[in-house]
Design a protein around this motif. Structure first.
Motif, short mmCIF file in Angstrom:
data_model
loop_
_atom_site.label_atom_id
_atom_site.label_comp_id
_atom_site.label_asym_id
_atom_site.label_seq_id
_atom_site.Cartn_x
_atom_site.Cartn_y
_atom_site.Cartn_z
N LEU A 177 0.82 -1.21 0.00
CA LEU A 177 0.00 0.00 0.00
C LEU A 177 0.86 1.26 0.00
N GLU A 178 2.04 1.19 0.63
CA GLU A 178 2.94 2.34 0.64
C GLU A 178 3.38 2.70 -0.77
N LYS A 179 3.52 1.69 -1.63
CA LYS A 179 3.92 1.93 -3.01
C LYS A 179 2.76 2.44 -3.85
N LEU A 180 1.54 2.01 -3.49
CA LEU A 180 0.36 2.42 -4.26
C LEU A 180 -0.14 3.80 -3.88
N PHE A 181 0.01 4.15 -2.59
CA PHE A 181 -0.53 5.40 -2.06
C PHE A 181 0.56 6.14 -1.29
N THR A 182 0.90 7.32 -1.74
CA THR A 182 1.96 8.08 -1.10
C THR A 182 1.51 8.86 0.13
N PRO A 183 0.36 9.55 0.10
CA PRO A 183 0.00 10.39 1.25
C PRO A 183 -0.25 9.60 2.53
N ARG A 184 0.01 10.24 3.64
CA ARG A 184 -0.32 9.72 4.96
C ARG A 184 0.37 8.38 5.23
N SER A 185 1.65 8.33 4.94
CA SER A 185 2.43 7.11 5.14
C SER A 185 2.45 6.71 6.61
N VAL A 186 2.52 5.39 6.84
CA VAL A 186 2.63 4.88 8.20
C VAL A 186 4.04 4.34 8.46
N ILE A 187 4.97 4.66 7.57
CA ILE A 187 6.37 4.29 7.74
C ILE A 187 7.19 5.56 7.90
N PRO A 188 7.86 5.77 9.04
CA PRO A 188 8.66 6.99 9.22
C PRO A 188 9.69 7.15 8.11
N ASP A 189 9.95 8.42 7.73
CA ASP A 189 10.91 8.68 6.66
C ASP A 189 12.36 8.54 7.12
N ASP A 190 12.60 8.61 8.42
CA ASP A 190 13.93 8.34 8.97
C ASP A 190 14.13 6.82 9.00
N PRO A 191 15.08 6.27 8.25
CA PRO A 191 15.25 4.81 8.18
C PRO A 191 15.47 4.16 9.55
N ALA A 192 16.20 4.82 10.43
CA ALA A 192 16.45 4.26 11.75
C ALA A 192 15.16 4.18 12.56
N LEU A 193 14.37 5.24 12.50
CA LEU A 193 13.08 5.22 13.19
C LEU A 193 12.13 4.22 12.54
N ALA A 194 12.24 4.06 11.22
CA ALA A 194 11.42 3.08 10.52
C ALA A 194 11.74 1.66 11.00
#
Length: 351
Positions: free
Chosen positions: A85-102
């Protein structure tokens, strides 16, 4: 060309209100404002009725995606679906953009999905009052018009089958105190954490929040014994569960993730609970799988835990390591600084 999902062509999923993973994903879809159609049904029967091939193993919830040619594809397993779903829909991501926090988010999601489900399954089927409640409600969820005679037959069959599976998640007379103590500790930790911030990793929810919510939606909203415990231990968690049901109105673009370097001590305390309980279970399970053993036992929280080896959780340990190895060296160091002393660092050692 990938399929575009709209209100006229929604993403469909099949599930049940008594399924923690259904509630996890339904809440996530609402939050992300992804057009969807919820089908309350048994996935195998529903797919047969729709003429769609079933996955190799069919469980709740089952999503129906459209492939590039427009063909319907039935898919299970919530975490890979979230990444799809992250690849299909960009807005309102539930994966932090900081890789370490992700990575921390990934660990929290895995803990919710794989350890906290032990709470859910244990309380639902170990105690007679809870088992009677579930045995009645779960068939009615699938067919509220079910006749009394049929209901009693299905209830008996279903309850017998599920109580027979308690050993599969490690619930028995020996482990019951360990499960109960961990559940109560987690509630206490969340009570303190929610005094600092509204979600696990800041001012908006990550996939870890939705995983934890899925299990707590049952523990607090469906099963009598854990609901009573929660009301005594953590009123903030009860409130959090009720609001995470639908956070579609949260303007997430105006909210921030926490910084890994400034996470509250309450988050580290939650990670310490993971290290205290889930980590030794993962490691003992992996050791048994490598040795070809069908059972494993280890010490968890001062008690002896024994259960069947679980291949899927062997994959979970592998995936956690892969997520960590994919980090840059500097991000690995940042993660190490946070988790050192929690017990979670043992997940990342060579096995």
């Amino acid at each position: 060309m990938s399929t575009t999902y709209t209100t006229d062509n929604p993403l469909r999923l099949i599930g049940a209100t008594g399924s923690p993973y259904t509630r996890k994903m339904l809440s996530l879809l609402r939050y992300r404002r992804i057009p969807h159609a919820m089908i309350w049904a048994d996935p195998a029967a529903a797919l047969d009725g729709l003429g769609i091939s079933k996955p190799k193993i069919t469980f709740l919830p089952t999503f129906i995606f459209k492939d590039d040619s427009g063909e319907s594809e039935a898919v299970c397993d919530s975490t890979p679906i979230i990444h799809r779903l992250e690849k299909l829909f960009t807005p309102r991501s539930v994966i932090p953009d900081d890789p370490a926090l992700a990575f921390i988010n990934f660990l929290l999601e895995d803990f919710g999905d794989e350890w906290c489900t032990k709470f859910m399954f244990h309380y639902r089927w170990y105690f007679s009052e809870d088992a009677d409640n579930a045995g009645t409600q779960l068939p009615l969820i699938m067919d509220v018009t079910m006749g009394e005679e049929a209901l009693q037959q299905v209830k008996t069959f279903f309850a017998d089958r599920q109580t027979g599976r308690l050993g599969y998640v490690g619930s028995n007379d020996t482990t019951a105190p360990i499960i109960d103590a961990s559940y109560r500790r987690l509630l206490s930790l969340l009570e303190e954490h929610f005094k600092n911030q509204p979600f696990l990793l800041g001012d908006k929810p990550g996939s870890g929040d939705f995983a934890l919510f899925g299990q707590l939606s049952q523990l607090i909203g469906f099963d009598p014994t854990p609901r009573a415990i929660a009301h005594k231990v953590s009123p903030r968690t009860i409130a959090w569960v009720s609001t995470l049901e639908d956070q579609s109105g949260l303007e997430s673009e105006e909210k921030n993730w926490t910084s890994l370097e400034t996470v509250p001590a309450t988050l580290k305390n939650i990670l310490t609970e993971i290290g205290r309980t889930y980590v030794p279970a993962l490691l003992a399970n992996a050791k048994a799988l490598q040795a070809g053993e069908k059972q494993w036992q280890t010490e968890i929280d001062g008690g002896l835990w024994s259960q069947q080896s679980f291949p899927y959780q062997g994959k979970c340990l592998q995936w956690i390591n892969e997520e960590y190895q994919n980090l840059s060296q500097s991000d690995k160091q940042r993660v190490d600084r946070l988790i050192t002393g929690t017990g979670c660092e043992a997940l990342l050692a060579p096995h």
